[in-house]
Design a protein around this motif. Structure first.
Motif, PDB file in Angstrom:
ATOM      1  N   LEU A   4      12.459  12.356   4.828  1.00  0.00           N
ATOM      2  CA  LEU A   4      13.542  11.386   4.997  1.00  0.00           C
ATOM      3  C   LEU A   4      13.100  10.252   5.915  1.00  0.00           C
ATOM      4  CD1 LEU A   4      16.604  11.045   4.272  1.00  0.00           C
ATOM      5  CD2 LEU A   4      17.091  12.049   6.505  1.00  0.00           C
ATOM      6  N   SER A   5      12.403  10.598   6.991  1.00  0.00           N
ATOM      7  CA  SER A   5      11.901   9.591   7.923  1.00  0.00           C
ATOM      8  C   SER A   5      10.827   8.731   7.267  1.00  0.00           C
ATOM      9  CB  SER A   5      11.325  10.272   9.168  1.00  0.00           C
ATOM     10  OG  SER A   5      12.186  11.274   9.647  1.00  0.00           O
ATOM     11  N   THR A   6       9.948   9.374   6.491  1.00  0.00           N
ATOM     12  CA  THR A   6       8.887   8.644   5.808  1.00  0.00           C
ATOM     13  C   THR A   6       9.473   7.607   4.859  1.00  0.00           C
ATOM     14  OG1 THR A   6       7.450  10.585   5.930  1.00  0.00           O
ATOM     15  CG2 THR A   6       6.868   8.910   4.313  1.00  0.00           C
ATOM     16  N   PHE A   7      10.496   8.007   4.111  1.00  0.00           N
ATOM     17  CA  PHE A   7      11.159   7.096   3.181  1.00  0.00           C
ATOM     18  C   PHE A   7      11.702   5.876   3.921  1.00  0.00           C
ATOM     19  CE2 PHE A   7      15.122   5.796   1.003  1.00  0.00           C
ATOM     20  CZ  PHE A   7      14.620   5.462  -0.240  1.00  0.00           C
ATOM     21  N   ALA A   8      12.414   6.114   5.023  1.00  0.00           N
ATOM     22  CA  ALA A   8      13.005   5.008   5.783  1.00  0.00           C
ATOM     23  C   ALA A   8      11.935   4.156   6.455  1.00  0.00           C
ATOM     24  CB  ALA A   8      13.973   5.566   6.826  1.00  0.00           C
ATOM     25  N   LEU A   9      10.842   4.787   6.889  1.00  0.00           N
ATOM     26  CA  LEU A   9       9.769   4.039   7.542  1.00  0.00           C
ATOM     27  C   LEU A   9       9.130   3.055   6.576  1.00  0.00           C
ATOM     28  CD1 LEU A   9       7.958   3.672  10.060  1.00  0.00           C
ATOM     29  CD2 LEU A   9       6.476   5.434   9.102  1.00  0.00           C
ATOM     30  N   PHE A  10       8.811   3.505   5.362  1.00  0.00           N
ATOM     31  CA  PHE A  10       8.194   2.597   4.395  1.00  0.00           C
ATOM     32  C   PHE A  10       9.166   1.508   3.955  1.00  0.00           C
ATOM     33  CE2 PHE A  10       5.048   6.112   3.580  1.00  0.00           C
ATOM     34  CZ  PHE A  10       3.946   5.381   3.996  1.00  0.00           C
ATOM     35  N   GLU A  11      10.446   1.807   3.979  1.00  0.00           N
ATOM     36  CA  GLU A  11      11.431   0.769   3.690  1.00  0.00           C
ATOM     37  C   GLU A  11      11.363  -0.332   4.745  1.00  0.00           C
ATOM     38  OE1 GLU A  11      15.894   0.732   1.976  1.00  0.00           O
ATOM     39  OE2 GLU A  11      15.637   1.925   3.807  1.00  0.00           O
ATOM     40  N   ALA A  12      11.237   0.058   6.009  1.00  0.00           N
ATOM     41  CA  ALA A  12      11.117  -0.922   7.085  1.00  0.00           C
ATOM     42  C   ALA A  12       9.806  -1.705   6.985  1.00  0.00           C
ATOM     43  CB  ALA A  12      11.211  -0.214   8.438  1.00  0.00           C
ATOM     44  N   VAL A  13       8.726  -1.031   6.592  1.00  0.00           N
ATOM     45  CA  VAL A  13       7.438  -1.709   6.404  1.00  0.00           C
ATOM     46  C   VAL A  13       7.575  -2.794   5.339  1.00  0.00           C
ATOM     47  CG1 VAL A  13       5.097  -1.378   5.495  1.00  0.00           C
ATOM     48  CG2 VAL A  13       6.009   0.206   7.207  1.00  0.00           C
ATOM     49  N   HIS A  14       8.227  -2.456   4.241  1.00  0.00           N
ATOM     50  CA  HIS A  14       8.431  -3.429   3.163  1.00  0.00           C
ATOM     51  C   HIS A  14       9.295  -4.604   3.633  1.00  0.00           C
ATOM     52  CE1 HIS A  14       9.428  -5.062  -0.810  1.00  0.00           C
ATOM     53  NE2 HIS A  14      10.701  -4.978  -0.461  1.00  0.00           N
ATOM     54  N   GLN A  15      10.377  -4.290   4.324  1.00  0.00           N
ATOM     55  CA  GLN A  15      11.270  -5.349   4.786  1.00  0.00           C
ATOM     56  C   GLN A  15      10.596  -6.293   5.775  1.00  0.00           C
ATOM     57  OE1 GLN A  15      14.556  -3.010   6.244  1.00  0.00           O
ATOM     58  NE2 GLN A  15      15.490  -2.799   4.215  1.00  0.00           N
ATOM     59  N   ALA A  16       9.578  -5.792   6.482  1.00  0.00           N
ATOM     60  CA  ALA A  16       8.836  -6.637   7.426  1.00  0.00           C
ATOM     61  C   ALA A  16       7.751  -7.460   6.735  1.00  0.00           C
ATOM     62  CB  ALA A  16       8.213  -5.768   8.513  1.00  0.00           C
ATOM     63  N   GLY A  17       7.579  -7.290   5.430  1.00  0.00           N
ATOM     64  CA  GLY A  17       6.650  -8.124   4.682  1.00  0.00           C
ATOM     65  C   GLY A  17       5.270  -7.540   4.459  1.00  0.00           C
ATOM     66  N   PHE A  18       5.101  -6.235   4.659  1.00  0.00           N
ATOM     67  CA  PHE A  18       3.790  -5.607   4.477  1.00  0.00           C
ATOM     68  C   PHE A  18       3.745  -4.858   3.146  1.00  0.00           C
ATOM     69  CE2 PHE A  18       4.221  -6.208   9.005  1.00  0.00           C
ATOM     70  CZ  PHE A  18       2.961  -6.656   9.380  1.00  0.00           C
ATOM     71  N   LYS A  19       2.574  -4.914   2.506  1.00  0.00           N
ATOM     72  CA  LYS A  19       2.376  -4.216   1.232  1.00  0.00           C
ATOM     73  C   LYS A  19       1.375  -3.073   1.342  1.00  0.00           C
ATOM     74  CE  LYS A  19       2.515  -6.554  -2.653  1.00  0.00           C
ATOM     75  NZ  LYS A  19       2.258  -7.545  -3.746  1.00  0.00           N
ATOM     76  N   VAL A  20       0.699  -2.952   2.481  1.00  0.00           N
ATOM     77  CA  VAL A  20      -0.285  -1.884   2.695  1.00  0.00           C
ATOM     78  C   VAL A  20      -0.051  -1.281   4.077  1.00  0.00           C
ATOM     79  CG1 VAL A  20      -2.732  -1.306   2.944  1.00  0.00           C
ATOM     80  CG2 VAL A  20      -2.015  -2.950   1.204  1.00  0.00           C
ATOM     81  N   ALA A  21      -0.095   0.054   4.156  1.00  0.00           N
ATOM     82  CA  ALA A  21       0.045   0.739   5.445  1.00  0.00           C
ATOM     83  C   ALA A  21      -0.980   1.858   5.529  1.00  0.00           C
ATOM     84  CB  ALA A  21       1.456   1.319   5.600  1.00  0.00           C
TER      85      ALA A  21
END
Length: 608
Positions: free
Chosen positions: A344-361
């Motif tokens: 659940l945390s991983t899902f929300a974390l990648f959502e925040a990464v996307h919203q911040a404009g990143f495509k690679v993590a």
């Protein structure tokens, strides 16, 4: 990075069906959708443009060869130079450009030249038309497939729900999948929740032509490290590991789009963060935590690492009051049930990464499985009891076999026993058999069993699907071939030195991360469900409503009185074992509802 799909054999594919398959996994490839149809086959992609953005259109073609590709090839520039020496020329800088020339030169063995992550499909029409599917050595990218009932057609896709858009998809549920899920915390491959649907295992090649299927697995080539001082020690292994990781992280930072790192505050992600910050200026780091005061909160450790490394730190805070809605969104992106609370945390974390404009993590996954970072590995290695394997497997399950015996209805328990017994017992017995075979020492056998049987399906599927749900590519330095070979060549007494687990990783990280991070006790990245499933919390109410309601979908398999007892226990005296079982059942119930599925009635023999 893409989502891929296709079919081979039989009639020409219906374009509307292919559009539906592509649409089902559009978040994983929103930048461009392409498909090539021919007589008897079709290959398609949803593209997430990362490398060679202007020149990476798929499918790739080279005369009678065609392929589609999901993943990244980090050594593509080296391969490009080698191929140029053989007379090949390239117009752009896409990593996938090298695939068909390599295949033309080396045949199926071309995958041994690839350093990266991949699942790819290739049609070779030079002689008898043939479809070939390939996956990387670690199984980082998923690929699901099935044969038509008459065996003449094969369909495949990166996501199970997309595969389900083919009209002849065999969508019936396997009754035993419930036991496999609860006994393994996920549905381990190569089987799936659907009896006729498979997932391609790590390092596999599937060949399909004229209705005949051949499946082979290629082991990772062994390494013979040049140990400093002539023998393996913690210091020697740490030095080699650090050198390899700096190379791998450097290659993973090479992209035509913004790249960030995930910093949980633990050793592995902190080490990855530090290497990235050393190699590029102003790297961004992301950490997730929960509003309020909760156990296992690592945000302060992550912030310390960020300050030490000079990253641009993003602290993401989730409100537990919103978890019911988040659980439902999260579960929709799980191809199969997976009980990891931190999913659940991983899902929300990648959502925040996307919203911040990143495509690679970049993430720190894999180090524990390679270098024995979990206490369960060490405890099992030192357990000399005849039943050690059953005890060990209990740590890999949502509940041990005895607890599941009390949970299952009499009819379902009889069905499980008729089929050979509980999954947890059977997998534990298989692990014991491998240890007794003596091919490797006990600890190394435990690690390789985990890497092959559990890790790809419990962790890597989760990372893949939850990152791509938000159009983010997750890159994993520890799972590159060079690092995996070193890990397998490192003796057990070096991996676990005295009471220090994952000793080479800890030693290598010392020069890069704060001492407090290296020396603090290991703390798993997780969601504190024991504290969150209690009266007054949103998850508590959600579990009560779904699991104890009259329309619970697993009522024929799971005893409602036992679930009520576990719920009462958690209410009166919150404990980890009760909370994990309730969470696991919540994920299962929510997943079934999201898919509109109900477990099939049990076979007549089991119900007598």
């Amino acid at each position: 990075m893409c989502r891929i799909y296709g079919c081979f054999g039989g009639e020409r594919a219906d374009p509307h069906v292919l559009e539906a398959v592509a649409a089902a996994m559009l978040p994983g490839g929103p930048d461009e959708q392409t498909v090539l149809r021919s007589d008897g086959w079709a290959l398609g992609t949803d593209r997430l443009a990362i490398q060679g953005i202007d020149s990476g259109r798929q499918p790739f073609r080279l005369g009678p060869l065609t392929c589609v590709f999901n993943g990244e090839i980090y050594n593509h520039r080296q391969l490009r130079a080698e191929l140029a020496a053989h007379g090949y020329s390239f117009d752009g800088d896409c990593d996938g450009d090298v695939l068909l020339p390599l295949y033309e030169l080396h045949g199926d063995a071309f995958t041994s030249r690839l350093e990266g992550m991949f699942a790819l499909a290739l049609v070779d029409e030079r002689e008898e038309p043939v479809l070939k599917l390939f996956t990387d050595h670690a199984g980082m990218k998923s690929l699901y497939y099935y044969l038509s009932a008459d065996g003449r057609r094969l369909r495949f896709a990166s996501e199970l729900r997309a595969l389900g858009r083919f009209p002849d998809f065999p969508g019936e549920l396997d009754p035993l999948a419930v036991d496999r899920y609860l006994g393994g915390k996920a549905v381990w491959g190569p089987g799936t929740v659907h009896p006729r649907v498979r997932t391609l295992e790590p390092g596999s090649t599937l060949r399909f032509a004229d209705g005949r299927t051949t499946l082979t697995r290629t082991p990772l080539a062994p390494a013979e490290p040049d140990w400093p001082g002539g023998e393996p020690t913690v210091a020697a292994a740490a030095g080699l590991l650090d050198e390899l990781l700096r190379t791998e992280v450097g290659r993973m930072l090479d992209a035509d789009v913004p790249v960030c790192v995930v910093t949980s505050g633990g050793l592995d992600s902190s080490y990855t963060t530090a290497l990235a910050a050393h190699l590029v200026p102003e790297v961004a780091s992301f950490n997730i935590a929960y509003r309020g005061d909760w156990p296992a909160d690592e945000r302060h450790h992550a912030a310390e690492v960020a300050r030490h490394c000079g990253t641009e730190h993003h602290q993401v805070l989730l409100d537990p009051a919103g978890f019911p809605e988040l659980v439902e969104r999260y579960v929709r992106h799980l191809d199969q049930p997976n009980n990891a609370p931190h999913g659940l945390s991983t899902f929300a974390l990648f959502e925040a990464v996307h919203q911040a404009g990143f495509k690679v993590a970049l993430t720190g996954d894999g180090a524990d499985e390679l270098f024995a970072g979990y206490a369960r590995f060490v405890k099992a290695d030192r357990d000399g009891a005849a039943t050690w394997h059953r005890t060990y497997q209990g740590t890999m399950a949502a509940a041990d076999t005895a607890a599941l015996g009390r949970l299952y209805t009499p009819d379902y328990l009889a069905h499980v026993r008729d089929a050979g017994g509980c999954f947890g017992d059977r997998s534990g017995d298989e692990l014991d058999r491998r240890v007794r075979s003596g091919e490797h020492g006990k600890l190394e056998t435990l690690l390789r069993y985990d890497q092959q049987e559990r890790f790809p399906y419990y962790i890597l599927r989760r990372v893949d699907h939850l990152s791509m749900a938000h159009s983010v590519e997750a890159r994993i330095p520890f799972l590159q071939p060079s690092v995996m070979r070193l890990a397998r060549a490192t003796p057990a007494h070096v991996k676990v030195a005295g009471d220090t687990v994952k000793a080479p990783v800890a030693e290598a990280a010392r020069r890069w991360v704060p001492r407090s991070v290296v020396e603090r006790p290991k703390q798993p990245f997780t969601l504190p469900v024991t504290a969150m499933i209690r009266p007054g919390e949103a998850l508590y109410d959600m579990i009560g409503d779904l699991l104890l309601g009259r329309d619970a979908r697993c009522r024929d398999y799971v005893r409602q009185d036992t679930v009520q007892d576990v719920f009462r226990t958690q209410t009166e005296n919150p404990a980890a074992h009760a909370a994990e079982l309730l969470w696991s059942l919540l994920v299962l119930e929510t997943w079934l509802r999201a898919r509109g599925l109900t477990p099939a009635p049990l076979p007549e023999r089991a119900s007598r």
